[in-house]
Design an enzyme around this catalytic site. Structure first.
Site, mmCIF file in Angstrom:
data_model
loop_
_atom_site.group_PDB
_atom_site.id
_atom_site.type_symbol
_atom_site.label_atom_id
_atom_site.label_comp_id
_atom_site.label_asym_id
_atom_site.label_seq_id
_atom_site.Cartn_x
_atom_site.Cartn_y
_atom_site.Cartn_z
ATOM 1 N N GLU A 1 0.827 -1.201 0.000
ATOM 2 C CA GLU A 1 0.000 0.000 0.000
ATOM 3 C C GLU A 1 0.864 1.254 0.000
ATOM 4 O OE1 GLU A 1 -4.077 -1.273 2.184
ATOM 5 O OE2 GLU A 1 -2.401 -1.053 3.553
ATOM 6 N N CYS B 1 3.548 8.478 1.359
ATOM 7 C CA CYS B 1 4.070 7.457 2.251
ATOM 8 C C CYS B 1 4.170 6.178 1.430
ATOM 9 C CB CYS B 1 3.104 7.305 3.424
ATOM 10 S SG CYS B 1 3.576 6.022 4.578
ATOM 11 N N CYS C 1 6.696 -7.171 6.547
ATOM 12 C CA CYS C 1 7.842 -6.665 7.313
ATOM 13 C C CYS C 1 8.300 -7.759 8.264
ATOM 14 C CB CYS C 1 7.442 -5.420 8.107
ATOM 15 S SG CYS C 1 8.813 -4.620 8.977
ATOM 16 N N CYS D 1 7.103 -5.644 15.194
ATOM 17 C CA CYS D 1 6.689 -4.767 16.300
ATOM 18 C C CYS D 1 5.220 -5.090 16.621
ATOM 19 C CB CYS D 1 6.835 -3.302 15.905
ATOM 20 S SG CYS D 1 8.528 -2.866 15.446
ATOM 21 N N CYS E 1 2.148 -2.894 15.440
ATOM 22 C CA CYS E 1 2.068 -2.503 14.032
ATOM 23 C C CYS E 1 1.420 -3.620 13.218
ATOM 24 C CB CYS E 1 3.469 -2.209 13.502
ATOM 25 S SG CYS E 1 3.496 -1.847 11.727
ATOM 26 N N GLU F 1 10.589 -2.496 6.422
ATOM 27 C CA GLU F 1 11.705 -1.838 7.089
ATOM 28 C C GLU F 1 12.703 -1.446 5.988
ATOM 29 O OE1 GLU F 1 12.877 -0.513 9.872
ATOM 30 O OE2 GLU F 1 14.774 -0.279 8.795
ATOM 31 N N SER G 1 12.553 5.976 7.533
ATOM 32 C CA SER G 1 12.184 5.638 8.906
ATOM 33 C C SER G 1 12.619 4.215 9.207
ATOM 34 C CB SER G 1 10.660 5.770 9.052
ATOM 35 O OG SER G 1 10.264 5.476 10.378
ATOM 36 N N CYS H 1 -0.197 5.461 10.231
ATOM 37 C CA CYS H 1 1.007 4.739 10.638
ATOM 38 C C CYS H 1 0.651 3.415 11.284
ATOM 39 C CB CYS H 1 1.801 5.536 11.670
ATOM 40 S SG CYS H 1 2.282 7.144 11.126
HETATM 41 N N1 SAH Z 1 9.767 0.002 9.536
HETATM 42 C C1 SAH Z 1 9.921 1.423 9.591
HETATM 43 C C2 SAH Z 1 8.921 2.204 8.770
HETATM 44 C C3 SAH Z 1 7.457 1.828 8.839
HETATM 45 S S1 SAH Z 1 6.448 2.351 10.165
HETATM 46 C C4 SAH Z 1 9.868 1.886 11.027
HETATM 47 O O1 SAH Z 1 9.455 1.128 11.892
HETATM 48 O O2 SAH Z 1 10.287 3.002 11.304
HETATM 49 C C5 SAH Z 1 6.353 4.073 10.265
HETATM 50 C C6 SAH Z 1 6.121 4.545 11.694
HETATM 51 O O3 SAH Z 1 4.826 4.192 12.201
HETATM 52 C C7 SAH Z 1 7.119 3.942 12.660
HETATM 53 O O4 SAH Z 1 7.603 4.921 13.525
HETATM 54 C C8 SAH Z 1 6.274 2.937 13.388
HETATM 55 O O5 SAH Z 1 6.826 2.566 14.609
HETATM 56 C C9 SAH Z 1 4.961 3.673 13.505
HETATM 57 N N2 SAH Z 1 3.828 2.813 13.870
HETATM 58 C C10 SAH Z 1 3.693 1.498 13.645
HETATM 59 N N3 SAH Z 1 2.520 1.048 14.115
HETATM 60 C C11 SAH Z 1 1.885 2.115 14.644
HETATM 61 C C12 SAH Z 1 0.602 2.305 15.259
HETATM 62 N N4 SAH Z 1 -0.238 1.294 15.427
HETATM 63 N N5 SAH Z 1 0.275 3.553 15.663
HETATM 64 C C13 SAH Z 1 1.126 4.575 15.479
HETATM 65 N N6 SAH Z 1 2.328 4.473 14.904
HETATM 66 C C14 SAH Z 1 2.712 3.250 14.486
#
Ligand code: SAH
Length: 366
Positions: free
Chosen positions: A108, A121, A128, A132, A135, A184, A217, A359
């Protein structure tokens, strides 16, 4: 498919590769590819202008090329992304596109138009491997790395929609690109750097964007951050910290079991020193998990007096997660604590929640 808690996947499964595309190649490689097709090398420049400047892949519009050449050269402009679904909100100024790649993998991208700029974005991997737990993308695991051209195509598609006046607000351009979609980026290093080069190189080489408008990021792959600092590409680095202490970060951002908070912050400061760019610390505020005032205080102490900016993100809901965004009063207290240490901080105005485009919500299901 879901990943066991804490498991990290660095190596993408081996899969068939997408077709070679102009945007995968440097200008020298494009000239060689054009010559291989039996065409004069300078045709590479013409073809590049059509793609990066006029944003077209339609041979019918390439009137400066002989008809026979157009057909041959179009081999370098295969369709890599097929739109499957488009969702819009904010009166059409936020739009999320679900793309199918040649092998059925789904990714997406999200276009966000503000009064003064447009940010895209983009995804860098299908899925990924960083796992986390808050996410949505991380829960599904890693399908595969995206190619340079597959990444660039997301931006070109957005640029095309803007140029054609399809986004409310009149014709426009993409000003910023953030690698905050699926994946990532630093785990797909080579392809991502290629894509950044195509974005910043001036036409006919690329899209001619400013490197300052591009944000990479990362969860904090320390060796890759060091490498990025040496690329001579002053992109903005965003570090997804989410906790100032190793005990909590080990669970929220599992890569922390490899590289600790102190190490990843050192890598960030080295990046700032080399590039003179302010590093952005991303911190999703999760109610009663990481939003305590003492954590704000610890974070403030760790990063004060550095070339840094903190971006607080109210947690966006994801399927199956019991976590929610912080209470407003806790968010305010967190901000105040950081300000007390003199740390610049903003709370992200999260766009696209209504369409699962914010995000951490990108999960790419049809
Ligand atoms: N893998 C990279 C880029 C993708 S995520 C990274 O982790 O930085 C982009 C941002 O959204 C990251 O800072 C991530 O931690 C954040 N993010 C992920 N899940 C989220 C959520 N449920 N609510 C708010 N931010 C979130």
């Amino acid at each position: 498919m879901s990943q066991p808690p804490g498991q990290l996947t660095f190596v993408a499964p081996r899969r068939a590769k997408p077709a070679r595309h102009l945007a995968d190649l440097s200008m020298a490689e494009r000239r060689a590819a054009v010559a291989e097709l039996g065409e004069k090398a300078f045709r590479a420049d013409q073809l590049s202008r059509h793609y990066f400047e006029r944003l077209t892949t339609d041979p019918g519009q390439m009137t400066d090329l002989p008809a026979a050449s157009r057909e041959k050269l179009s081999a370098l402009l295969p369709d890599l992304l097929t739109p499957v679904k488009e969702l819009t909100t904010d009166g059409g100024t936020t739009r999320k596109t679900l793309w199918k790649l040649f092998d059925g993998a789904l990714v997406e991208s999200v276009l966000m138009r503000y009064p003064d700029r447009v940010t895209m974005c983009v995804s860098s991997q299908a899925g990924c491997g960083m796992n986390c737990p808050f996410c949505a993308t991380g829960q599904a695991g890693l399908t595969r790395n995206m190619s340079t051209a597959e990444i660039v195509e997301q931006v070109v598609a957005g640029a095309r929609a803007l140029a054609a006046g399809q986004v409310p607000g009149g014709p426009g351009r993409v000003n910023n690109v953030v690698f905050m979609g699926m994946g990532e980026p630093l785990a797909n290093y080579k392809q991502v750097i290629g894509a950044v080069r195509r974005m910043v190189d001036p036409a006919p080489h690329g899209l001619g964007m400013s490197a300052r408008g591009i944000t990479v990021s990362t969860v904090g792959l320390v060796p890759a951050i060091a490498k990025l600092a040496d690329e001579g590409l002053p992109v903005t680095l965003a570090l997804s910290l989410h906790a100032p202490d190793d005990e909590l970060r080990d669970t929220l951002v599992p890569i922390n079991t490899r590289w600790k908070v102190a190490e990843v912050l050192d890598a960030a400061w080295a990046y700032a020193a080399k590039t003179k760019r302010r590093v952005s610390i991303e911190y999703a505020l999760i109610k009663d998990i990481n939003d305590h005032e003492w954590r704000a205080d610890l974070l403030g102490k760790l990063i004060k007096n550095k070339l840094v900016h903190v971006n607080l993100i109210p947690l966006n809901p994801t399927p199956g997660s019991k976590w929610t965004a912080s209470r407003p009063e806790d968010e305010r207290a967190f901000v105040r604590r950081l300000q007390f240490h003199g740390v610049p901080v903003t709370v992200r105005d999260t766009r696209g929640r209504e369409i699962d485009g914010a995000c951490g919500q990108l999960a790419a299901a049809e």
